[in-house]
Scaffold this active site. Structure first.
Site, PDB file in Angstrom:
ATOM      1  N   GLN A  31     -30.757 -13.953 -17.284  1.00 33.92           N
ATOM      2  CA  GLN A  31     -29.339 -13.913 -16.940  1.00 33.92           C
ATOM      3  C   GLN A  31     -28.795 -12.486 -16.853  1.00 33.92           C
ATOM      4  OE1 GLN A  31     -27.415 -16.292 -15.902  1.00 33.92           O
ATOM      5  NE2 GLN A  31     -28.743 -18.036 -16.295  1.00 33.92           N
ATOM      6  N   GLY A  76     -38.594 -17.876 -14.307  1.00 35.12           N
ATOM      7  CA  GLY A  76     -38.272 -17.553 -15.688  1.00 35.12           C
ATOM      8  C   GLY A  76     -39.011 -18.385 -16.707  1.00 35.12           C
ATOM      9  N   THR A  77     -39.163 -19.666 -16.455  1.00 37.47           N
ATOM     10  CA  THR A  77     -39.829 -20.539 -17.422  1.00 37.47           C
ATOM     11  C   THR A  77     -41.282 -20.134 -17.626  1.00 37.47           C
ATOM     12  OG1 THR A  77     -38.374 -22.426 -16.976  1.00 37.47           O
ATOM     13  CG2 THR A  77     -40.546 -22.915 -17.884  1.00 37.47           C
ATOM     14  N   CYS A  81     -28.254 -34.626 -20.115  1.00 40.09           N
ATOM     15  CA  CYS A  81     -28.077 -36.075 -20.009  1.00 40.09           C
ATOM     16  C   CYS A  81     -29.424 -36.711 -19.696  1.00 40.09           C
ATOM     17  CB  CYS A  81     -27.069 -36.401 -18.917  1.00 40.09           C
ATOM     18  SG  CYS A  81     -26.690 -38.158 -18.796  1.00 40.09           S
ATOM     19  N   ASN A 123     -27.313 -17.961 -21.336  1.00 36.67           N
ATOM     20  CA  ASN A 123     -27.017 -18.672 -20.100  1.00 36.67           C
ATOM     21  C   ASN A 123     -25.816 -19.608 -20.210  1.00 36.67           C
ATOM     22  OD1 ASN A 123     -29.181 -19.866 -21.810  1.00 36.67           O
ATOM     23  ND2 ASN A 123     -28.855 -21.651 -20.500  1.00 36.67           N
ATOM     24  N   ALA A 155     -36.004 -14.784  -9.882  1.00 33.55           N
ATOM     25  CA  ALA A 155     -35.407 -14.362  -8.615  1.00 33.55           C
ATOM     26  C   ALA A 155     -34.166 -15.146  -8.222  1.00 33.55           C
ATOM     27  CB  ALA A 155     -36.458 -14.475  -7.496  1.00 33.55           C
ATOM     28  N   HIS A 156     -34.142 -16.464  -8.470  1.00 37.60           N
ATOM     29  CA  HIS A 156     -33.045 -17.256  -7.912  1.00 37.60           C
ATOM     30  C   HIS A 156     -31.733 -17.072  -8.668  1.00 37.60           C
ATOM     31  CE1 HIS A 156     -32.619 -20.767 -10.719  1.00 37.60           C
ATOM     32  NE2 HIS A 156     -33.861 -20.475 -11.027  1.00 37.60           N
TER      33      HIS A 156
END
Length: 388
Positions: free
Chosen positions: A180, A71-72, A326, A152, A202-203
């Site tokens: 998503q 996706g990125t 974080c 997301n 895909a994931h």
């Protein structure tokens, strides 16, 4: 300790059938699709077959499917490639305040380093983008609009087909990050988005990590962002990862039409979690009740922070996530929650439960038992920290 996985929006387990489809390309079928000898030609034949199979599911031409690392990369190629290709026409890009960083960061880079102007559309408290705001933001020099199909962090579903219609009426290209959406919402054809570019990963639907695609509507030809070869019709350099592509295609065929995330199963489970949240003092659901992914339940906790909440949930065996990042011990408020109008201290308390294929009523009932005490512990920890 039992393990309950409520983080399917982050990633999904690799399906056994998908893994099986990948295995030949991790063994005997190891050729480079660009090689001219018979080993390479065999690999090329499979690559061509995978592109045709993908196109059949997506309802487009094989030449409109570009295989990527996920996706990125798909979002980066859509934004950088299209903006740079259309720079002579204009340098104005429109996006929204709740996009994934894979969209926001490229847009910010173009504004900072390449002379582009950007308009960031606001959202209402449910996370919905107004089509009227999009209409008002369009300018004669607008070359690209990038608005996500489903968020997301809070699961809000956008009226992307309407956005696409508005853009096309003004002659502006439209990209949607649909990472998503796939596997969660009804899918008939990529044409349903009214988009010129669509990012897929895909994931998110039981395929492998490091695999995805970008639909590019013909005859659009974005400038490449990777250089070193003429792969993927000169739009994405690099030897194709056939094992990952095999897994992507297998997952696409198995889990997109119909969606692997069954609404019939997930709506009752997510509704129970929302009822639970509504009954806990100082806790509030965020997002849209009517326009949301059936698997996604996000909430804010007054007087606590995400890190403490997630740590306490993990102690109970529940895997959840937060919109906060974080870094080096500091917590950054979720940009999505901030865009909804919440103060930073609340934006820092986001927890997201995202359910999936293997989620069960028993798991939700366990969450009902432990969540109130998890929240009380996190609130006590935060209160104690403030008094030190």
């Amino acid at each position: 300790m039992r393990s309950i996985y409520f983080d399917y929006n982050a990633t999904t387990p690799l399906d056994p059938h998908v893994r099986e489809a990948m295995m030949p390309f991790l063994g005997e079928l190891w050729g480079n699709p660009s090689s001219v000898h018979h080993v390479g030609r065999k690999a090329r034949a499979f690559l061509d077959e995978f592109r045709e199979r993908s196109a059949k599911v997506l309802g487009c031409r094989p030449s409109e499917v570009i295989f990527t690392s996920g996706g990125t990369e798909s979002a980066n190629l859509a934004i950088f490639g299209t903006a740079r290709a259309l720079k002579p026409k204009g340098r104005h890009i429109i996006t929204s305040a709740i996009e994934h960083h894979a969209v926001l960061h490229p847009v910010q880079y173009l504004a900072k380093n390449e002379g582009f102007e950007t308009t960031v559309l606001p959202v209402n408290q449910e996370g919905l983008i107004s089509p009227d705001d999009l209409k008002k933001a369009l300018r004669p020099d607008t070359v690209l609009v990038s608005l996500m199909a489903a968020n997301n962090e809070i699961g809000t579903i956008q009226p992307v087909a309407e956005f696409g219609k508005i853009c096309h009426e003004r002659g502006v290209l439209f990209h949607t990050d649909a990472v998503q959406w796939f596997g969660k919402e009804p899918f008939a054809s990529v044409q349903q988005f009214n988009a010129d570019l669509v990012s897929i990963c895909a994931h998110k639907f039981h395929g492998p990590k490091g695999a995805g695609s970008l639909f590019i509507k013909s005859p659009l030809h974005p400038e490449p962002i990777l250089f070193g070869g003429s792969h993927e019709n000169e739009r994405r350099a690099g030897t194709e990862n056939l094992a990952a592509i095999a897994g992507f295609v297998e997952a696409l065929e198995r889990f997109v039409p119909p969606p692997v995330f069954s609404k019939e199963k997930l709506v009752p489970l997510s509704n129970r979690l929302i009822q639970l949240i509504d009954g806990i003092p100082g806790v509030q659901f965020v997002g849209s009740m009517e326009n949301r992914l059936a698997n996604t339940v996000s909430f804010l906790v007054d007087g606590a922070d995400s890190i403490s909440l997630l740590a306490n949930l993990d102690l109970e065996g529940i895997c959840a996530s937060s919109g906060s990042a974080c870094s080096a011990g500091s917590i950054e408020p979720s940009h999505v929650i901030s865009a909804l109008g919440f103060k930073p201290e609340l934006a820092n308390s986001l927890v997201r439960f995202s359910l999936g294929r293997d989620s069960s009523l028993d798991e939700v009932e366990f969450a009902e038992k432990v969540l109130p005490e998890v929240i009380r512990r996190a609130q006590r920890t935060a209160k104690a920290g403030k008094t030190l």
